[in-house]
Design a protein around this motif. Sequence first.
Motif, PDB file in Angstrom:
ATOM      1  N   GLN A 268       0.815  -1.216   0.000  1.00  0.00           N
ATOM      2  CA  GLN A 268       0.000   0.000   0.000  1.00  0.00           C
ATOM      3  C   GLN A 268       0.853   1.272   0.000  1.00  0.00           C
ATOM      4  O   GLN A 268       0.322   2.377   0.156  1.00  0.00           O
ATOM      5  N   GLU A 269       2.157   1.118  -0.174  1.00  0.00           N
ATOM      6  CA  GLU A 269       3.024   2.292  -0.302  1.00  0.00           C
ATOM      7  C   GLU A 269       2.795   2.918  -1.673  1.00  0.00           C
ATOM      8  O   GLU A 269       2.458   2.216  -2.630  1.00  0.00           O
ATOM      9  N   TRP A 270       2.966   4.227  -1.765  1.00  0.00           N
ATOM     10  CA  TRP A 270       2.814   4.939  -3.036  1.00  0.00           C
ATOM     11  C   TRP A 270       4.186   5.313  -3.562  1.00  0.00           C
ATOM     12  O   TRP A 270       5.096   5.639  -2.784  1.00  0.00           O
TER      13      TRP A 270
ATOM     14  N   THR B  32      -0.017  -2.407  -8.305  1.00  0.00           N
ATOM     15  CA  THR B  32      -0.606  -2.106  -9.617  1.00  0.00           C
ATOM     16  C   THR B  32      -1.702  -3.108  -9.956  1.00  0.00           C
ATOM     17  O   THR B  32      -2.815  -2.727 -10.354  1.00  0.00           O
ATOM     18  N   ILE B  33      -1.413  -4.385  -9.769  1.00  0.00           N
ATOM     19  CA  ILE B  33      -2.395  -5.434 -10.075  1.00  0.00           C
ATOM     20  C   ILE B  33      -3.608  -5.321  -9.151  1.00  0.00           C
ATOM     21  O   ILE B  33      -4.753  -5.461  -9.589  1.00  0.00           O
ATOM     22  N   ASP B  34      -3.354  -5.051  -7.875  1.00  0.00           N
ATOM     23  CA  ASP B  34      -4.428  -4.924  -6.885  1.00  0.00           C
ATOM     24  C   ASP B  34      -5.359  -3.767  -7.253  1.00  0.00           C
ATOM     25  O   ASP B  34      -6.591  -3.903  -7.228  1.00  0.00           O
ATOM     26  N   ALA B  35      -4.786  -2.633  -7.628  1.00  0.00           N
ATOM     27  CA  ALA B  35      -5.596  -1.468  -7.995  1.00  0.00           C
ATOM     28  C   ALA B  35      -6.420  -1.759  -9.245  1.00  0.00           C
ATOM     29  O   ALA B  35      -7.610  -1.430  -9.300  1.00  0.00           O
ATOM     30  N   TRP B  36      -5.801  -2.385 -10.243  1.00  0.00           N
ATOM     31  CA  TRP B  36      -6.523  -2.720 -11.472  1.00  0.00           C
ATOM     32  C   TRP B  36      -7.709  -3.632 -11.167  1.00  0.00           C
ATOM     33  O   TRP B  36      -8.829  -3.391 -11.616  1.00  0.00           O
ATOM     34  N   ASP B  37      -7.451  -4.668 -10.394  1.00  0.00           N
ATOM     35  CA  ASP B  37      -8.508  -5.624 -10.093  1.00  0.00           C
ATOM     36  C   ASP B  37      -9.622  -4.958  -9.292  1.00  0.00           C
ATOM     37  O   ASP B  37     -10.805  -5.228  -9.520  1.00  0.00           O
TER      38      ASP B  37
ATOM     39  N   VAL C  61     -12.765  -0.714 -18.841  1.00  0.00           N
ATOM     40  CA  VAL C  61     -11.339  -0.870 -19.150  1.00  0.00           C
ATOM     41  C   VAL C  61     -10.720   0.501 -19.419  1.00  0.00           C
ATOM     42  O   VAL C  61      -9.625   0.811 -18.927  1.00  0.00           O
ATOM     43  N   GLU C  62     -11.418   1.333 -20.185  1.00  0.00           N
ATOM     44  CA  GLU C  62     -10.881   2.649 -20.559  1.00  0.00           C
ATOM     45  C   GLU C  62     -10.647   3.530 -19.331  1.00  0.00           C
ATOM     46  O   GLU C  62      -9.603   4.184 -19.217  1.00  0.00           O
ATOM     47  N   ILE C  63     -11.599   3.543 -18.419  1.00  0.00           N
ATOM     48  CA  ILE C  63     -11.453   4.369 -17.213  1.00  0.00           C
ATOM     49  C   ILE C  63     -10.347   3.800 -16.320  1.00  0.00           C
ATOM     50  O   ILE C  63      -9.521   4.550 -15.792  1.00  0.00           O
ATOM     51  N   ALA C  64     -10.295   2.478 -16.166  1.00  0.00           N
ATOM     52  CA  ALA C  64      -9.249   1.855 -15.342  1.00  0.00           C
ATOM     53  C   ALA C  64      -7.864   2.147 -15.924  1.00  0.00           C
ATOM     54  O   ALA C  64      -6.927   2.473 -15.184  1.00  0.00           O
ATOM     55  N   GLU C  65      -7.726   2.049 -17.253  1.00  0.00           N
ATOM     56  CA  GLU C  65      -6.441   2.377 -17.897  1.00  0.00           C
ATOM     57  C   GLU C  65      -6.061   3.828 -17.623  1.00  0.00           C
ATOM     58  O   GLU C  65      -4.912   4.128 -17.311  1.00  0.00           O
ATOM     59  N   SER C  66      -7.031   4.726 -17.744  1.00  0.00           N
ATOM     60  CA  SER C  66      -6.800   6.146 -17.506  1.00  0.00           C
ATOM     61  C   SER C  66      -6.347   6.391 -16.064  1.00  0.00           C
ATOM     62  O   SER C  66      -5.422   7.165 -15.810  1.00  0.00           O
ATOM     63  N   GLU C  67      -7.000   5.708 -15.119  1.00  0.00           N
ATOM     64  CA  GLU C  67      -6.647   5.878 -13.703  1.00  0.00           C
ATOM     65  C   GLU C  67      -5.227   5.364 -13.420  1.00  0.00           C
ATOM     66  O   GLU C  67      -4.467   6.004 -12.690  1.00  0.00           O
ATOM     67  N   LEU C  68      -4.876   4.211 -13.988  1.00  0.00           N
ATOM     68  CA  LEU C  68      -3.512   3.698 -13.791  1.00  0.00           C
ATOM     69  C   LEU C  68      -2.498   4.653 -14.396  1.00  0.00           C
ATOM     70  O   LEU C  68      -1.468   4.943 -13.775  1.00  0.00           O
ATOM     71  N   THR C  69      -2.782   5.137 -15.591  1.00  0.00           N
ATOM     72  CA  THR C  69      -1.857   6.054 -16.269  1.00  0.00           C
ATOM     73  C   THR C  69      -1.690   7.341 -15.464  1.00  0.00           C
ATOM     74  O   THR C  69      -0.574   7.834 -15.285  1.00  0.00           O
ATOM     75  N   LYS C  70      -2.811   7.884 -14.959  1.00  0.00           N
ATOM     76  CA  LYS C  70      -2.746   9.104 -14.134  1.00  0.00           C
ATOM     77  C   LYS C  70      -1.959   8.865 -12.849  1.00  0.00           C
ATOM     78  O   LYS C  70      -1.291   9.762 -12.347  1.00  0.00           O
ATOM     79  N   GLY C  71      -2.057   7.641 -12.319  1.00  0.00           N
ATOM     80  CA  GLY C  71      -1.373   7.321 -11.072  1.00  0.00           C
ATOM     81  C   GLY C  71       0.091   6.955 -11.224  1.00  0.00           C
ATOM     82  O   GLY C  71       0.825   6.863 -10.239  1.00  0.00           O
ATOM     83  N   ALA C  72       0.551   6.753 -12.461  1.00  0.00           N
ATOM     84  CA  ALA C  72       1.952   6.388 -12.700  1.00  0.00           C
ATOM     85  C   ALA C  72       2.859   7.536 -12.264  1.00  0.00           C
ATOM     86  O   ALA C  72       2.651   8.680 -12.652  1.00  0.00           O
TER      87      ALA C  72
ATOM     88  N   ARG D 192       2.971   8.673  -9.326  1.00  0.00           N
ATOM     89  CA  ARG D 192       2.375   9.200  -8.097  1.00  0.00           C
ATOM     90  C   ARG D 192       2.092   8.020  -7.175  1.00  0.00           C
ATOM     91  O   ARG D 192       2.780   7.813  -6.192  1.00  0.00           O
ATOM     92  N   GLN D 193       1.085   7.236  -7.505  1.00  0.00           N
ATOM     93  CA  GLN D 193       0.752   6.074  -6.687  1.00  0.00           C
ATOM     94  C   GLN D 193       1.527   4.838  -7.135  1.00  0.00           C
ATOM     95  O   GLN D 193       1.940   4.026  -6.310  1.00  0.00           O
ATOM     96  N   PHE D 194       1.748   4.722  -8.429  1.00  0.00           N
ATOM     97  CA  PHE D 194       2.328   3.500  -8.987  1.00  0.00           C
ATOM     98  C   PHE D 194       3.673   3.748  -9.654  1.00  0.00           C
ATOM     99  O   PHE D 194       3.935   4.844 -10.152  1.00  0.00           O
ATOM    100  N   ASP D 195       4.478   2.674  -9.708  1.00  0.00           N
ATOM    101  CA  ASP D 195       5.749   2.701 -10.427  1.00  0.00           C
ATOM    102  C   ASP D 195       5.441   2.823 -11.922  1.00  0.00           C
ATOM    103  O   ASP D 195       4.751   1.961 -12.479  1.00  0.00           O
ATOM    104  N   PRO D 196       5.944   3.864 -12.593  1.00  0.00           N
ATOM    105  CA  PRO D 196       5.620   4.053 -14.008  1.00  0.00           C
ATOM    106  C   PRO D 196       6.053   2.887 -14.898  1.00  0.00           C
ATOM    107  O   PRO D 196       5.359   2.544 -15.848  1.00  0.00           O
ATOM    108  N   GLN D 197       7.190   2.270 -14.594  1.00  0.00           N
ATOM    109  CA  GLN D 197       7.652   1.139 -15.411  1.00  0.00           C
ATOM    110  C   GLN D 197       6.745  -0.070 -15.235  1.00  0.00           C
ATOM    111  O   GLN D 197       6.483  -0.796 -16.188  1.00  0.00           O
ATOM    112  N   VAL D 198       6.253  -0.281 -14.030  1.00  0.00           N
ATOM    113  CA  VAL D 198       5.334  -1.395 -13.777  1.00  0.00           C
ATOM    114  C   VAL D 198       4.008  -1.140 -14.493  1.00  0.00           C
ATOM    115  O   VAL D 198       3.463  -2.050 -15.137  1.00  0.00           O
TER     116      VAL D 198
END
Length: 173
Positions: free
Chosen positions: A92-94, A118-123, A137-148, A150-156
């Motif tokens: 749960q670390e960002w 990353t997987i947990d957030a997507w699921d 799918v489109e909104i989830a992709e957008s959220e992951l991309t926005k979070g790269a 910040r919340q998520f590792d961009p490479q992951v």
Amino acid sequence: AYTGDHAGRARAKARRLAEELHVPGQMVRYIEYAALLHDIGKIGIDGAILTKPGKLTNEEYDEIKKHPAIGYQILAPIHFLGPVSQMVLYHQEWFNGMGYPEGLKGEEIPLGARIVATIDAWDAMRSDRPYRKALSVEIAESELTKGAGRQFDPQVVEAFLRLEKAGWPEFEK
């Protein structure tokens, strides 16, 4: 049933994503275990909080935030799960340091924990929850991309979305 299905999806995707990121063999196995066990600490959280249909109070959210540490306490005494317990503790670390329990940042967070996050957030986004319907799918992709970054590792995130778009080739479903 939801938790079991979620853990199974997370395990299989974590394995494939770790391979995509060229993680060494034994570490792939640890990441797979971490994905399977990342929410084990929720057994120590009141079920009424976990299934609450509305917004959590600050006190309830503080309770939820204990689950990584509870999971760590369960797994850490099992010697061969040492690396797994660290990934569970830090999932749960960002990436920007704003997560919990310790506010780790970037590469301070074990790669396995960054993969699981990353997987947990997507699921979570792609599943119906007591408080909302699954996101597209489109909104989830957008959220992951926005979070790269910040919340998520961009490479992951980049590798995850590449696999998602490709239909998870060589993926054991």
